[in-house]
Design a protein around this motif. Structure first.
Motif, PDB file in Angstrom:
ATOM      1  N   SER A 199       0.827  -1.217   0.000  1.00  0.00           N
ATOM      2  CA  SER A 199       0.000   0.000   0.000  1.00  0.00           C
ATOM      3  C   SER A 199       0.857   1.261   0.000  1.00  0.00           C
ATOM      4  CB  SER A 199      -0.932   0.003   1.220  1.00  0.00           C
ATOM      5  OG  SER A 199      -1.809  -1.094   1.178  1.00  0.00           O
ATOM      6  N   ARG A 203       1.148   3.813  -3.221  1.00  0.00           N
ATOM      7  CA  ARG A 203       0.742   5.214  -3.054  1.00  0.00           C
ATOM      8  C   ARG A 203       1.870   6.151  -3.502  1.00  0.00           C
ATOM      9  NH1 ARG A 203      -1.683   8.422  -4.396  1.00  0.00           N
ATOM     10  NH2 ARG A 203      -1.989  10.422  -3.418  1.00  0.00           N
ATOM     11  N   HIS A 220      -7.538   6.501  -3.868  1.00  0.00           N
ATOM     12  CA  HIS A 220      -6.185   5.969  -3.760  1.00  0.00           C
ATOM     13  C   HIS A 220      -6.117   4.446  -3.832  1.00  0.00           C
ATOM     14  CE1 HIS A 220      -4.768   9.897  -1.585  1.00  0.00           C
ATOM     15  NE2 HIS A 220      -5.086  10.074  -2.852  1.00  0.00           N
ATOM     16  N   THR A 221      -7.230   3.759  -3.624  1.00  0.00           N
ATOM     17  CA  THR A 221      -7.233   2.290  -3.696  1.00  0.00           C
ATOM     18  C   THR A 221      -7.741   1.780  -5.045  1.00  0.00           C
ATOM     19  OG1 THR A 221      -9.446   2.229  -2.693  1.00  0.00           O
ATOM     20  CG2 THR A 221      -7.555   2.022  -1.211  1.00  0.00           C
ATOM     21  N   TYR A 225      -7.965  -2.270  -6.388  1.00  0.00           N
ATOM     22  CA  TYR A 225      -9.300  -2.765  -6.039  1.00  0.00           C
ATOM     23  C   TYR A 225      -9.499  -4.176  -6.583  1.00  0.00           C
ATOM     24  CZ  TYR A 225     -14.381  -3.171  -5.837  1.00  0.00           C
ATOM     25  OH  TYR A 225     -15.665  -3.604  -5.587  1.00  0.00           O
ATOM     26  N   ALA A 290      -9.618   7.334   3.112  1.00  0.00           N
ATOM     27  CA  ALA A 290      -8.725   6.451   2.361  1.00  0.00           C
ATOM     28  C   ALA A 290      -8.921   5.014   2.830  1.00  0.00           C
ATOM     29  CB  ALA A 290      -7.270   6.882   2.571  1.00  0.00           C
ATOM     30  N   GLY A 291      -8.741   4.077   1.923  1.00  0.00           N
ATOM     31  CA  GLY A 291      -8.890   2.676   2.262  1.00  0.00           C
ATOM     32  C   GLY A 291     -10.277   2.138   2.024  1.00  0.00           C
ATOM     33  N   SER A 292     -11.244   3.019   1.746  1.00  0.00           N
ATOM     34  CA  SER A 292     -12.603   2.567   1.484  1.00  0.00           C
ATOM     35  C   SER A 292     -12.686   1.912   0.114  1.00  0.00           C
ATOM     36  CB  SER A 292     -13.577   3.751   1.531  1.00  0.00           C
ATOM     37  OG  SER A 292     -13.557   4.382   2.784  1.00  0.00           O
ATOM     38  N   SER A 293     -13.597   0.956  -0.022  1.00  0.00           N
ATOM     39  CA  SER A 293     -13.903   0.434  -1.347  1.00  0.00           C
ATOM     40  C   SER A 293     -14.493   1.573  -2.159  1.00  0.00           C
ATOM     41  CB  SER A 293     -14.922  -0.702  -1.247  1.00  0.00           C
ATOM     42  OG  SER A 293     -15.610  -0.874  -2.467  1.00  0.00           O
TER      43      SER A 293
END
Length: 594
Positions: A199, A203, A220-221, A225, A290-293
């Protein structure tokens, strides 16, 4: 002596490890090995969309691994080892052949997704995979960028080339954002610490090559995904979701309007005639952490734009809308509601609006998910113009139940997950019901031939509850256990497929849990099953939906009723909501003395 032997074994093990790495780390392997070519690039014509494309996994066995062993092999067993190997090989900028092959297969998939309509379409909508020649040309075009990324990351960010799954973002970057579109040359990237995880490394890389301006954290993901983390392979839908949000990330990094980029990606049109992402939804989307689907973040934002309660978005994300984008409905005729026939992202907005307006009637996330899945299935399969306009949850309730009955499939056994609210069972040994206790079992009254009240405990008239016993309340963990419990109570569950389906649906949604009550006395070879109870887990709390004792009585016996109330009050479960939903005859049969 023991210490010396241990040291010797460690030295031999280290020597063997170094020898293996040295044998592996031969530049000729990369220079002369045959480049892997995916079947999509060499088939004579379009191929049917019969499943996800994924790297061929090498796990040290000639047999095809099952999902469980695959997950253990790729995630639990090899992750640390692969990272250490990548760090050692990174000194000479060598990427292991299996990782290189995986990257090239990911590139093939990314190219196929791009050529078949991107985020706004699907292989099925396009009639199968694109022609192999087109895919091969796209792969060849991306190859230079991919090689550059792999070589650079092997030196500056080993974690990004450590495993077959780790190179997925690099493959997507090579196809969807090739080198000639980058805002900075890759050679100027300082890289990350060798110990940095995937990660952090990704980034740093994307910020360098894609971003001149700050970008919303929720994007950012996008490159990494993967969709359903429990899936054995990354589904096609996950790649299309990733593409939509990567396009938005590129737009944000270059200073272009992110909302416009998302609308373009989701509609498949450079100048969309209809806005899929409204201004209100976009404002909510960019606030997601950040980090959410990214897909779930979008659905939550669309619900927030309707000012509906947060729990509604939970139901939306549990539905088909939380697993895939619905496409643009491009090329379809308009239905009577003015939307493209079949399913589309425009339809998703309309359906989300409907569940938001009717959230009080739907009441629970599970009902929201079921309503959406039912309506989408109707529109996709049965009636291309099916609309929820003029309908309410009440008017479609019967149809939704029929839909649910036909969509559940059983494995050899259906495992139930534990209840998500921390309700615990009960295990008491050598206990009796306190003396002079009286209980009333609903419906067991003089009108129905019952006594109205029962006296329990030592000294009671019939001796009910006076014998020491072990009382156990246990959560039922699978469908087979539930059927077995029904057999012990002589109910109809074993032969009633429709009843099983209803319980499985609720167990999968984790909106219900099932509990077995048993008494065990000295000398018993097996416990006495006295009650089967279902708890509904609702937003307002946990309630008893139904509780049944052995047939032919069906009503709980007085001893079982006492322990049900006792346990429910311990665990904060409302027992007053109890009712019986099976046939009860009058006069009510007298319960056995326990």
């Amino acid at each position: 002596k023991s210490t010396a032997m241990s040291a010797t074994r460690r030295a031999l093990g280290l020597a063997l490890f170094v020898a293996c790495v040295a044998a592996f780390n031969v530049p000729a392997q990369l220079k002369f090995r045959h480049r892997h070519r995916h079947a999509l690039c060499s088939s004579p014509g379009p191929m049917p969309s019969d499943g996800p494309i994924k790297p061929r996994l090498r796990v040290g066995s000639s047999r095809t691994p099952d999902k469980a062993s695959l997950a253990k092999t790729l995630v639990s067993s090899t992750q640390d080892y692969d990272t250490k190997i990548a760090q050692l090989l990174g000194k000479d900028a060598l990427v292991r052949p299996n990782v290189q092959d995986a990257a090239e297969e990911w590139v093939t998939m990314c190219a196929a997704v791009t050529l078949s309509g991107g985020a706004a379409s699907s292989f099925a909508a396009e009639g199968g995979f694109p022609a192999s020649q087109r895919i091969a040309l796209a792969v060849e075009k991306a190859q230079g960028t991919l090689d550059l990324l792999l070589e650079t990351c092997a030196k500056k960010a080993p974690a990004l080339v450590a495993t077959e799954m780790a190179v997925l973002p690099l493959a997507r970057l090579a196809v969807w954002a090739p080198e000639d579109t980058w805002v900075r040359p890759l050679e100027d990237w300082e890289g990350v610490d060798k110990a940095a995880n995937v990660s952090v490394a990704l980034r740093s890389l994307t910020a360098h090559v894609l971003e001149t301006y700050d970008t919303p954290p929720v994007l950012h993901t996008a490159l990494s995904y993967k969709g359903d983390v429990n899936a054995a392979a990354i589904p096609e839908a996950a790649h299309r979701v990733a593409l939509a949000f990567v396009k938005a990330l590129i737009a944000a990094g270059s200073g272009c309007p992110v909302r416009d980029a998302l609308n373009t990606a989701l509609s498949g049109e450079e100048e969309p005639s209809t806005s899929v992402v409204s201004k209100a939804a976009y404002k909510a989307l960019v606030k997601e952490p950040a980090g959410s689907s990214p897909l779930h973040a979008l659905r939550r934002a669309q619900v927030a734009a309707q000012k509906a309660p947060e729990w509604v978005s939970e139901g939306v994300c549990k539905s088909r809308l939380g697993r895939q984008l619905l496409g643009a409905g491009k090329g379809c005729d308009l239905a009577t509601d003015g939307l493209p026939e079949g399913v589309s992202e425009q339809l998703a907005i309309v359906y989300i609006d409907w569940v938001c307006k009717h959230h009080e009637e739907l009441a629970e996330p599970a009902n929201v998910a079921m309503a959406l899945d039912y309506a989408l299935e109707m529109r996709a399969v049965q009636d291309a113009g099916y609309s929820l306009a003029g309908r309410t949850p009440k008017t479609i309730a019967q149809a939704m139940e029929a839909y649910a009955l036909t969509t559940v499939k059983f494995d050899k056994d259906e495992i139930f997950e534990p209840n998500p609210y921390g309700i615990k069972g009960l295990f008491l040994t050598n206990v009796t019901i306190p003396a002079k206790t009286t209980v009333q079992v609903p419906y067991d009254n003089p009108f129905n031939g019952g006594p109205d009240k029962y006296e329990l405990g030592p000294g009671s008239k019939e001796g009910r509850g006076s014998l020491p016993c072990t009382v156990r309340v246990a959560e039922i963990g699978s469908l087979r256990e539930l059927i077995q419990e029904g057999k012990k109570l002589n109910n109809c569950l074993e032969d009633r497929y429709d009843s099983q389906v209803k319980y499985v649906i609720r167990a999968r949604q984790r909106s219900s849990s099932f509990w077995s009550f048993t008494f065990s006395y000295d000398g018993d070879t097996e416990p006495t099953h006295v009650l089967l109870l279902e708890i509904w887990h609702l937003r307002q709390g946990n309630i008893v939906r139904q509780a049944e004792g052995p047939r032919p009585r069906t009503l709980p016996g007085p001893e079982a009723w006492y322990w049900m109330v006792e346990w429910c009050e311990r665990e904060g479960v409302r027992w007053e909501t109890w009712d019986v939903y099976s046939r009860v005859t009058a006069p009510v049969p007298k319960p056995p003395v326990l």
